[in-house]
Design a protein around this motif. Sequence first.
Motif, PDB file in Angstrom:
ATOM      1  N   VAL A  10       1.203  -1.439  -0.304  1.00 27.96           N
ATOM      2  CA  VAL A  10      -0.282  -0.107   0.230  1.00 27.96           C
ATOM      3  C   VAL A  10       1.185   1.223  -0.524  1.00 27.96           C
ATOM      4  O   VAL A  10       1.555   1.409   1.379  1.00 27.96           O
ATOM      5  N   VAL A  46      -2.592   0.297  -4.487  1.00 25.04           N
ATOM      6  CA  VAL A  46      -2.488  -1.167  -3.200  1.00 25.04           C
ATOM      7  C   VAL A  46      -2.655  -2.356  -5.148  1.00 25.04           C
ATOM      8  O   VAL A  46      -2.557  -2.694  -5.984  1.00 25.04           O
ATOM      9  N   GLY A 121     -13.983  -4.575   5.629  1.00 23.63           N
ATOM     10  CA  GLY A 121     -13.234  -5.204   6.942  1.00 23.63           C
ATOM     11  C   GLY A 121     -13.595  -4.029   7.893  1.00 23.63           C
ATOM     12  O   GLY A 121     -14.931  -4.343   8.867  1.00 23.63           O
ATOM     13  N   PHE A 122     -13.462  -2.739   7.396  1.00 25.17           N
ATOM     14  CA  PHE A 122     -14.108  -1.402   8.211  1.00 25.17           C
ATOM     15  C   PHE A 122     -15.641  -1.818   8.347  1.00 25.17           C
ATOM     16  O   PHE A 122     -15.755  -1.190  10.194  1.00 25.17           O
ATOM     17  N   ASN A 123     -16.457  -2.157   7.359  1.00 25.07           N
ATOM     18  CA  ASN A 123     -17.788  -2.248   7.764  1.00 25.07           C
ATOM     19  C   ASN A 123     -18.641  -3.178   8.566  1.00 25.07           C
ATOM     20  O   ASN A 123     -18.860  -2.920   9.705  1.00 25.07           O
TER      21      ASN A 123
END
Length: 228
Positions: A10, A46, A121-123
């Motif tokens: 990243v 990415v 993932g964040f959700n």
Amino acid sequence: SHDFGKTMLVCRMQHEQPHHHTAWEWFGIGQTLALLPLSEHLSSVVLTLPPHEMQALLELPDADFERDIARRYQGRLGEMKRAGSRHTYPLIGVYAQRFVAPRFALIGDAAVGMHPVTAHGFNFGLHGVDLLSREILAAARAGADIAAPERLQRYEAAHRRATRPLYLATQAIATLYTDDRTPARLVRRLVLDASSRIGPLRLAIATALSEDGLSLRGLLPSALPGLR
Ligand SMILES: Cc1cc2nc3c(=O)[nH]c(=O)nc-3n(C[C@H](O)[C@H](O)[C@H](O)COP(=O)(O)OP(=O)(O)OC[C@H]3O[C@@H](n4cnc5c(N)ncnc54)[C@H](O)[C@@H]3O)c2cc1C
């Protein structure tokens, strides 16, 4: 856990051409590329590669590194300049065997750490916080123990129900789309062709992976209405 056997880079980069606020995900042969737009000429690059190829890339001096990345994007963004550190990590999906223990709960990636391909993932992290905070608030209001085992177990059961299917689907998609052998390439060609020709299938996939799909499955926390 599931080790995808790849390393992910990243790195924030400036680029000559605008990104038009479009995020890309590009499954090439031997590499996966994504572009996460920030300001008009700045994006997060990415890149997923086998570990030995990533090591060689990391050892390049800046100018060669920048040329190599611009070439991987086939010059679509023009010249590219590094605007942040090159950060790499092994691509491993994690689904904890237990989310809770006495007076202890896992949330976020510590509970469910997904391959980023489906971008949830964040959700999932927010969903876990929402579930757990409801249990804690209800206990606090009732003057009860905020870490009672049945409360933590309720959190675990609800979070597993909400996350397990998409975690497994994400793992299957990531495995299929990063396998360069001929049968896998044929299957993904078929899936892509079918989804671009058959409107309802395309809509079903988009809904499953979008805010609408998340809301339908109760995955967007009501405690954070701005996200709806
Ligand atoms: C390339 C990429 C794209 C993504 N895109 C999306 C997307 O579009 N949508 C989405 O929903 N999700 C996306 N995700 C996933 C999302 O970024 C993660 O699910 C989320 O950041 C996890 O949050 P977290 O707080 O659980 O963990 P993290 O964000 O990893 O935070 C953990 C923090 O703990 C710190 N830490 C670690 N160990 C220690 C220690 N011992 N002591 C103190 N601090 C420590 C770390 O430095 C870090 O700051 C993406 C992930 C990647 C890699």
